[in-house]
Design a protein around this motif. Structure first.
Motif, PDB file in Angstrom:
ATOM      1  N   LEU A  41      -2.917  -0.824  -3.211  1.00  0.00           N
ATOM      2  CA  LEU A  41      -3.739   0.288  -2.735  1.00  0.00           C
ATOM      3  C   LEU A  41      -2.900   1.556  -2.768  1.00  0.00           C
ATOM      4  CD1 LEU A  41      -6.148   1.677  -1.218  1.00  0.00           C
ATOM      5  CD2 LEU A  41      -5.062   0.917   0.905  1.00  0.00           C
ATOM      6  N   VAL A  42      -3.486   2.618  -3.301  1.00  0.00           N
ATOM      7  CA  VAL A  42      -2.916   3.974  -3.212  1.00  0.00           C
ATOM      8  C   VAL A  42      -3.999   4.852  -2.608  1.00  0.00           C
ATOM      9  CG1 VAL A  42      -1.947   5.936  -4.437  1.00  0.00           C
ATOM     10  CG2 VAL A  42      -1.428   3.618  -5.210  1.00  0.00           C
ATOM     11  N   ALA A  43      -3.695   5.479  -1.482  1.00  0.00           N
ATOM     12  CA  ALA A  43      -4.663   6.331  -0.795  1.00  0.00           C
ATOM     13  C   ALA A  43      -4.047   7.701  -0.566  1.00  0.00           C
ATOM     14  CB  ALA A  43      -5.090   5.717   0.536  1.00  0.00           C
ATOM     15  N   VAL A  44      -4.804   8.754  -0.853  1.00  0.00           N
ATOM     16  CA  VAL A  44      -4.349  10.134  -0.685  1.00  0.00           C
ATOM     17  C   VAL A  44      -5.285  10.821   0.299  1.00  0.00           C
ATOM     18  CG1 VAL A  44      -3.850  12.321  -1.822  1.00  0.00           C
ATOM     19  CG2 VAL A  44      -3.459  10.171  -3.047  1.00  0.00           C
ATOM     20  N   ALA A  70      -0.692  12.120 -10.218  1.00  0.00           N
ATOM     21  CA  ALA A  70       0.209  10.970 -10.312  1.00  0.00           C
ATOM     22  C   ALA A  70      -0.470   9.702  -9.804  1.00  0.00           C
ATOM     23  CB  ALA A  70       1.482  11.246  -9.517  1.00  0.00           C
ATOM     24  N   ALA A  71      -1.287   9.820  -8.757  1.00  0.00           N
ATOM     25  CA  ALA A  71      -1.997   8.653  -8.237  1.00  0.00           C
ATOM     26  C   ALA A  71      -3.015   8.128  -9.250  1.00  0.00           C
ATOM     27  CB  ALA A  71      -2.688   9.011  -6.927  1.00  0.00           C
ATOM     28  N   LEU A  72      -3.679   9.030  -9.958  1.00  0.00           N
ATOM     29  CA  LEU A  72      -4.636   8.601 -10.975  1.00  0.00           C
ATOM     30  C   LEU A  72      -3.943   7.851 -12.109  1.00  0.00           C
ATOM     31  CD1 LEU A  72      -6.834  11.814 -11.097  1.00  0.00           C
ATOM     32  CD2 LEU A  72      -7.645   9.533 -10.489  1.00  0.00           C
ATOM     33  N   VAL A 100       4.427   5.027   3.690  1.00  0.00           N
ATOM     34  CA  VAL A 100       3.732   6.180   4.255  1.00  0.00           C
ATOM     35  C   VAL A 100       4.622   7.399   4.058  1.00  0.00           C
ATOM     36  CG1 VAL A 100       2.599   7.144   6.283  1.00  0.00           C
ATOM     37  CG2 VAL A 100       2.732   4.670   5.991  1.00  0.00           C
ATOM     38  N   GLY A 101       4.111   8.431   3.400  1.00  0.00           N
ATOM     39  CA  GLY A 101       4.963   9.583   3.182  1.00  0.00           C
ATOM     40  C   GLY A 101       4.240  10.747   2.557  1.00  0.00           C
ATOM     41  N   ASN A 102       5.039  11.742   2.154  1.00  0.00           N
ATOM     42  CA  ASN A 102       4.515  12.958   1.550  1.00  0.00           C
ATOM     43  C   ASN A 102       4.372  12.780   0.048  1.00  0.00           C
ATOM     44  OD1 ASN A 102       6.714  14.474   3.892  1.00  0.00           O
ATOM     45  ND2 ASN A 102       4.525  14.211   4.164  1.00  0.00           N
ATOM     46  N   ARG A 103       4.269  13.877  -0.683  1.00  0.00           N
ATOM     47  CA  ARG A 103       3.835  13.816  -2.077  1.00  0.00           C
ATOM     48  C   ARG A 103       4.681  12.902  -2.952  1.00  0.00           C
ATOM     49  NH1 ARG A 103       5.408  19.326  -1.133  1.00  0.00           N
ATOM     50  NH2 ARG A 103       7.571  19.642  -1.779  1.00  0.00           N
ATOM     51  N   SER A 157       0.844  -1.193   0.000  1.00  0.00           N
ATOM     52  CA  SER A 157       0.000   0.000   0.000  1.00  0.00           C
ATOM     53  C   SER A 157       0.875   1.238   0.000  1.00  0.00           C
ATOM     54  CB  SER A 157      -0.920   0.034   1.226  1.00  0.00           C
ATOM     55  OG  SER A 157      -1.779  -1.080   1.260  1.00  0.00           O
ATOM     56  N   ILE A 158       0.340   2.314  -0.556  1.00  0.00           N
ATOM     57  CA  ILE A 158       0.990   3.626  -0.519  1.00  0.00           C
ATOM     58  C   ILE A 158      -0.007   4.604   0.071  1.00  0.00           C
ATOM     59  CG2 ILE A 158       2.046   5.474  -1.859  1.00  0.00           C
ATOM     60  CD1 ILE A 158       2.795   3.441  -3.961  1.00  0.00           C
ATOM     61  N   LEU A 159       0.352   5.220   1.199  1.00  0.00           N
ATOM     62  CA  LEU A 159      -0.510   6.177   1.878  1.00  0.00           C
ATOM     63  C   LEU A 159       0.167   7.544   1.809  1.00  0.00           C
ATOM     64  CD1 LEU A 159      -1.382   4.047   5.050  1.00  0.00           C
ATOM     65  CD2 LEU A 159      -2.476   4.010   2.799  1.00  0.00           C
ATOM     66  N   VAL A 160      -0.473   8.491   1.134  1.00  0.00           N
ATOM     67  CA  VAL A 160       0.114   9.808   0.877  1.00  0.00           C
ATOM     68  C   VAL A 160      -0.614  10.846   1.720  1.00  0.00           C
ATOM     69  CG1 VAL A 160       0.733  11.493  -0.890  1.00  0.00           C
ATOM     70  CG2 VAL A 160       0.614   9.057  -1.479  1.00  0.00           C
ATOM     71  N   VAL A 161       0.150  11.628   2.478  1.00  0.00           N
ATOM     72  CA  VAL A 161      -0.412  12.690   3.324  1.00  0.00           C
ATOM     73  C   VAL A 161       0.350  13.981   3.046  1.00  0.00           C
ATOM     74  CG1 VAL A 161      -1.210  11.126   5.129  1.00  0.00           C
ATOM     75  CG2 VAL A 161       1.111  12.044   5.228  1.00  0.00           C
ATOM     76  N   PRO A 162      -0.245  15.149   3.357  1.00  0.00           N
ATOM     77  CA  PRO A 162       0.399  16.419   2.991  1.00  0.00           C
ATOM     78  C   PRO A 162       1.630  16.779   3.805  1.00  0.00           C
ATOM     79  CG  PRO A 162      -1.987  16.673   3.218  1.00  0.00           C
ATOM     80  CD  PRO A 162      -1.633  15.344   3.792  1.00  0.00           C
TER      81      PRO A 162
END
Length: 652
Positions: free
Chosen positions: A258-261, A282-284, A244-247, A189-194
């Motif tokens: 899974l890619v979640a923003v 980029a996620a799209l 888990v990380g930033n942009r 999974s990739i979890l993207v947060v600001p």
């Protein structure tokens, strides 16, 4: 019989647009087997120097066919550019009319030899315990249809339940549960947060969800170079993990399930470096390429995401049982009452009674004491005599200081009426805390802003004055929330300011305890109604409907073309073959700068269906201008032509 030689097609690590393609190099026999994706050093014939690059393809051909330079050396045998990362970076760069090497520079860290030598590359696959997966399924079940999206690799816009962070249904717990379920299925999974605050909350939620810590890979700007490289190498392994990380973490080289923003409207998710790609875009592209599940989670809905929902590209996922904050509107008419100064009596009394039981949040627009000053006689804005920046004060009676150059203005005089007296025109976080501290005797006052970061406050009586986005988490939630400076926030010259304000206020309202009042002061209209009824998606739809006739983003895509008058004219002329609408091009207009020759700027508006053709045409124009400059047909310290797609709204 002709002999064959090995060929390596290399992507050069260069910012020059004319070098954004694969170059053929001969692989000498002494290098042995060279894997795909490794770093190499190759000569540049025209420059007479050696540059870094990545091996993208391997082939063979007859020796006598053509002369080729040879690969000088293999820097490392670690394949840092796997095929899926190359294809993703190429597609993202093509969409943004940029260079692939600019994308890879954000993703692949600098080589750390010690870290690389200690890396084994064979981490054991780990999955959460059955109890953790059961708890994750319970959280996922609180959202209608979310389980199907995760299982089928679907795409969804998820409205997060606005509850306190510690609640098992909050946004961080939701992302952690989705990642746990994906990890349980043997996928990454990739979890993207600001920002780092959201990152810390998400890491805490992952730890509380029973996920093995060895599977969590952090991508963070606070990491040292060895830590970043170690995390990158871990994401290259076959064992599934949770990134888990930033942009920039959206490009992590894992085989994502899974890619979640989270909070895709946050401007921190927009890359400030060329080619300026937002993590959402980029996620799209990544989801379309890998067919992984894709989630855009937030308390509000951006117009970009709402457009995709309206077109059926994203599924609208909401909680099975919605929990709505109790929003109280203090209208401008109420603010005109004689007893109301900055806070109406209803909000003041509510905050005072709530502060006796626990923490109360007061959100303001700006940090500092008095960020702006005006002439005491004619009310003209006080500007710096050196650079024209706004003057502010750190406290009452302090020497005015310019907010741009930092110089003091001891002998300031008004250029309009010659008065030497100044008046505090605005209240920052420190001045608000000073004023409310006098009105709330015996209550502790806490300032939370960029100069005074606060992560968490205890469940004790306190008054927390915070700027937007800097609100700390309160144990058990805030007993009341007061949102000040709404009219000032809405006056910003930004196409999306209503959207941004709704996001700031919604995120603050989500920090309130269940049933606690949330007072929005001095605002009415569509934004206030959307917050009061918690219908942010309806507000986004209304915004889209208003922008569509004007062809403004995100109803249409916009490209900014800047350069010399001749180069911009040639770039726009190249678009004539695409048969764009007559009103597609706005400008060009002069750019205020000291450059010579003078530069101009134009905007090109086009539909999403024409995006690939417009991007390719403009990119070809940039390459042509760069080649002409290289050949001596034009000499300039800046590029003769620059192109930027999907520009930020303030630049419109």
């Amino acid at each position: 019989m002709t002999l064959s030689r090995r060929i390596a097609r290399v992507l050069l690590d260069s910012p020059l647009p004319q070098l954004d393609r694969l170059f053929d190099y001969a692989l000498p026999a002494e290098l042995g087997d060279v894997p795909l994706g490794v770093r190499v050093r190759v000569p540049l014939r025209t420059a007479g120097r050696v540059v870094d690059g990545y091996v993208v393809e391997l082939d063979s051909e007859d020796d006598a066919d053509r002369p080729l330079s040879e690969v000088e050396s293999v820097v490392s045998t670690v394949p840092v550019l796997p095929d899926q990362l190359h294809r993703l970076a190429r597609r993202v760069a093509d969409r943004a009319a940029g260079s692939e090497s600019d994308i890879l520079r954000l993703v692949i860290p600098k080589r750390q030899v010690r870290v690389e030598k200690s890396w084994t590359g064979d981490s054991a696959p780990l999955v959460p315990a059955d109890s953790a997966l059961t708890a994750a399924d319970r959280v996922i079940a609180t959202y209608d249809g979310l389980s199907d999206v995760l299982g089928d690799g679907g795409r969804a816009a998820v409205e997060a339940i606005p509850v306190a962070h510690e609640d098992a249904r909050g946004w961080a717990a939701l992302l952690a549960s989705a990642a746990a379920r994906t990890l349980g299925d043997g996928r990454s999974s990739i979890l993207v947060v600001p920002d780092h605050r959201d990152l810390d909350r998400l890491l805490s939620a992952l730890d509380g969800a029973g996920i093995p810590p060895e599977t969590v890979v952090r991508y963070d700007s606070r990491q040292t170079n060895p830590e970043r490289y170690r995390a990158f190498l871990r994401s290259l392994e076959d064992a599934p993990c949770i990134v888990v990380g930033n942009r920039s973490s959206v490009y992590a080289p894992v085989r994502a399930g899974l890619v979640a923003v989270w909070d895709d409207g946050d401007p921190l998710l927009g890359e400030p470096l060329a080619p300026y790609v937002n993590a959402r875009d980029a996620a799209l592209i990544r989801q379309e390429q890998e067919e992984s599940a894709l989630l855009f989670v937030g308390h509000t809905r951006t117009t970009d995401v709402e457009r995709l929902v309206a077109r059926g590209w994203l599924r609208d996922v909401r909680a099975a049982r919605r929990v709505l904050p109790r929003v109280v509107l203090s209208t401008p008419q109420e603010m005109e009452q004689p007893t109301a100064q900055r806070m109406p009596s209803s909000a003041f009394l509510s905050a005072r009674s709530a502060a006796a039981e626990g923490p109360v949040l007061v959100q303001v627009s700006r940090p500092g004491f008095a960020p702006s000053l005006v002439c005491a006689e004619c009310r003209a804005p006080a500007r710096c005599p050196h650079c024209g920046g706004p003057l502010g004060a750190k406290h009452r009676g302090a020497v005015p200081v310019c907010g741009w150059c930092g110089r003091g203005a001891r002998a300031w005089s008004c250029p309009v009426c010659s008065s030497t007296k100044l008046r505090l025109a605005s209240s920052g976080s420190e001045r608000t805390a000073d004023e409310l501290g006098k009105a709330f005797p015996g209550i502790r006052v806490i300032v939370a802003d960029s100069a005074h970061p606060v992560e968490r406050v205890a469940d004790k009586p306190a008054l927390v004055v915070a700027t937007r986005g800097a609100e700390p988490i309160a144990d058990g939630g805030y007993r009341a929330v007061v949102l000040l400076d709404g009219p000032r926030m809405l006056q910003a010259p930004d196409l999306r300011i209503g959207e941004a304000c709704l996001r700031w206020w919604s995120n603050a309202a989500a920090l309130a305890a269940p049933g606690a009042p949330v007072h929005l002061v001095g605002v009415d209209g569509g934004v206030a109604r959307a917050l009061a009824t918690w219908t942010q998606s309806a507000y986004a739809r209304a915004e889209l409907a208003e922008r569509a006739p004007l062809h403004m983003p995100p109803a249409a895509r916009v490209a900014l073309v800047e350069g010399t008058a001749a180069s911009v004219a040639r770039g726009l002329a190249a678009l004539d073959e695409l048969a764009l609408p007559a009103d597609a091009v706005l400008g060009p207009v002069p750019v205020e700068s000291d450059d010579y020759p003078p530069r101009v700027r134009a905007l090109v508006r086009f539909d999403y269906g024409a995006g690939a053709r417009v991007a390719a045409t403009l990119r070809a124009a940039v390459v042509a201008e760069a080649v002409n400059t290289r050949r001596g047909k034009g000499r300039s310290a800046r590029s003769a032509l620059t192109v930027r797609l999907d520009i930020l709204d303030p630049e419109l």
